[in-house]
Design an enzyme around this catalytic site. Structure first.
Site, PDB file in Angstrom:
ATOM      1  N   THR A  97      22.774  40.734 -33.890  1.00  0.00           N
ATOM      2  CA  THR A  97      23.174  40.855 -35.306  1.00  0.00           C
ATOM      3  C   THR A  97      23.140  42.306 -35.803  1.00  0.00           C
ATOM      4  OG1 THR A  97      20.905  40.625 -36.103  1.00  0.00           O
ATOM      5  CG2 THR A  97      22.152  38.580 -35.775  1.00  0.00           C
ATOM      6  N   ASP A 154      19.916  55.315 -27.051  1.00  0.00           N
ATOM      7  CA  ASP A 154      18.809  54.658 -27.748  1.00  0.00           C
ATOM      8  C   ASP A 154      17.609  55.604 -27.794  1.00  0.00           C
ATOM      9  OD1 ASP A 154      16.318  53.100 -28.088  1.00  0.00           O
ATOM     10  OD2 ASP A 154      17.738  51.428 -28.191  1.00  0.00           O
TER      11      ASP A 154
HETATM   12  O1  LIG Z   1      20.548  52.207 -38.718  1.00  0.00           O
HETATM   13  P1  LIG Z   1      20.260  51.039 -37.843  1.00  0.00           P
HETATM   14  O2  LIG Z   1      21.513  50.315 -37.416  1.00  0.00           O
HETATM   15  O3  LIG Z   1      19.246  50.110 -38.416  1.00  0.00           O
HETATM   16  O4  LIG Z   1      19.706  51.613 -36.462  1.00  0.00           O
HETATM   17  C1  LIG Z   1      18.757  52.615 -36.422  1.00  0.00           C
HETATM   18  C2  LIG Z   1      17.464  52.104 -35.846  1.00  0.00           C
HETATM   19  O5  LIG Z   1      17.629  51.824 -34.448  1.00  0.00           O
HETATM   20  C3  LIG Z   1      16.638  52.515 -33.697  1.00  0.00           C
HETATM   21  O6  LIG Z   1      15.488  51.760 -33.545  1.00  0.00           O
HETATM   22  P2  LIG Z   1      15.481  50.462 -32.591  1.00  0.00           P
HETATM   23  O7  LIG Z   1      15.787  49.244 -33.359  1.00  0.00           O
HETATM   24  O8  LIG Z   1      16.313  50.733 -31.373  1.00  0.00           O
HETATM   25  O9  LIG Z   1      13.945  50.387 -32.177  1.00  0.00           O
HETATM   26  P3  LIG Z   1      13.118  51.371 -31.226  1.00  0.00           P
HETATM   27  O10 LIG Z   1      12.838  52.585 -32.022  1.00  0.00           O
HETATM   28  O11 LIG Z   1      11.884  50.586 -30.906  1.00  0.00           O
HETATM   29  O12 LIG Z   1      13.927  51.668 -29.999  1.00  0.00           O
HETATM   30  C4  LIG Z   1      16.385  53.732 -34.545  1.00  0.00           C
HETATM   31  O13 LIG Z   1      15.222  54.391 -34.220  1.00  0.00           O
HETATM   32  C5  LIG Z   1      16.421  53.189 -35.945  1.00  0.00           C
HETATM   33  O14 LIG Z   1      15.175  52.695 -36.393  1.00  0.00           O
HETATM   34  O1  LIG Z   2      22.900  54.999 -31.524  1.00  0.00           O
HETATM   35  C1  LIG Z   2      21.861  54.401 -31.857  1.00  0.00           C
HETATM   36  C2  LIG Z   2      21.860  53.393 -32.838  1.00  0.00           C
HETATM   37  C3  LIG Z   2      20.688  52.792 -33.163  1.00  0.00           C
HETATM   38  N1  LIG Z   2      19.555  53.161 -32.533  1.00  0.00           N
HETATM   39  C4  LIG Z   2      19.531  54.128 -31.594  1.00  0.00           C
HETATM   40  O2  LIG Z   2      18.472  54.447 -31.035  1.00  0.00           O
HETATM   41  N2  LIG Z   2      20.690  54.713 -31.267  1.00  0.00           N
HETATM   42 MG   LIG Z   3      15.728  51.550 -29.786  1.00  0.00          MG
END
Ligand SMILES: O=P(O)(O)OC[C@H]1O[C@H](OP(=O)(O)OP(=O)(O)O)[C@H](O)[C@@H]1O
Ligand SMILES: O=c1cc[nH]c(=O)[nH]1
Ligand SMILES: [Mg+2]
Length: 209
Positions: A106, A198
């Protein structure tokens, strides 16, 4: 919304290291730490200051300190790589934590941790998260902060997508953005293009929840 893109060759060079798929995890973490220093430096530029007198060995001089120590809020996991550098630049700051992970289907944030002071009125808050993609995670974090009375919030991000910038703008919350880049957009998996992949995995390896 006030948006500041830090346009500096040293910041661009560190961002290049972070973007490079050949950079290993330690190299990525180190570039993130150094780039955070520059982003925080710029983010703090307009902070309210207090002027006081300091005595040099020669004469009295004008001394300056931050009027109100801020709260730093890293968004776990990826924001953890920014907090050490930010708190060493602002030693009087306190740190709160928010944890959330995007659902891969999602693309909505799924919160799993919230450790914040009850009352944030009058306290400047700096949210640390390398990535602003759809903006869902940042808007959710800001909702938590505003519910506690925060009225002066800065999102400090390495890379932002235009969609995330628009989401912050559309939220109507009292937020400004400091970032090293606004990239082209999002792909079908809601990853930033060209982005850097990521940011959590590139620091710490795969996530298990
Ligand atoms: O703007 P958005 O679409 O919400 O995406 C951004 C989010 O995605 C990543 O975290 P992630 O959910 O990958 O978690 P992580 O830091 O544990 O890898 C990033 O660090 C943000 O928090
Ligand atoms: O490009 C992206 C988008 C969401 N979260 C990440 O870490 N990278
Ligand atoms: Mg992440």
């Amino acid at each position: 919304m006030d948006t500041h893109v830090v346009d500096h060759p040293l910041a661009a060079s560190l961002l290049t290291t972070m973007r490079d798929a050949d950079s290993d995890n330690p190299t990525f973490r180190s570039a993130l730490r150094e780039l955070t220093q520059m982003l925080i430096y710029e983010a703090i530029r307009d902070a309210e200051i207090e002027v006081f007198e300091v005595q040099t060995p020669v004469a009295a001089a004008r001394g300056v300190r931050l009027a109100t120590p801020p709260l730093l809020v890293p968004v776990l996991r990826a924001g953890l790589g920014m907090v050490e550098q930010a708190s060493s630049l602002i030693p009087q700051s306190q740190v709160g934590f928010v944890g959330m992970a995007r659902d891969e289907q999602t693309h909505q944030p799924v919160p799993y941790l919230e450790s914040l002071p009850d009352d944030l009125s009058g306290i400047p808050v700096y949210v640390l998260d390398p990535m602003l993609a759809t903006g869902g995670s940042m808007v959710h974090t800001i909702e938590l902060l505003v519910a506690r009375g925060a009225g002066d919030i800065t999102a400090v991000c390495v890379v932002a997508a235009p969609e995330g910038v628009a989401a912050l703008e559309g939220s109507g919350f009292p937020v400004r953005l400091v970032t090293a880049s606004i990239d082209e957009g999002l792909n079908e998996d809601a990853y930033i293009v060209p982005g850097l992949g990521d940011a959590g995995d590139r620091q710490f390896g795969p996530r298990w929840i």
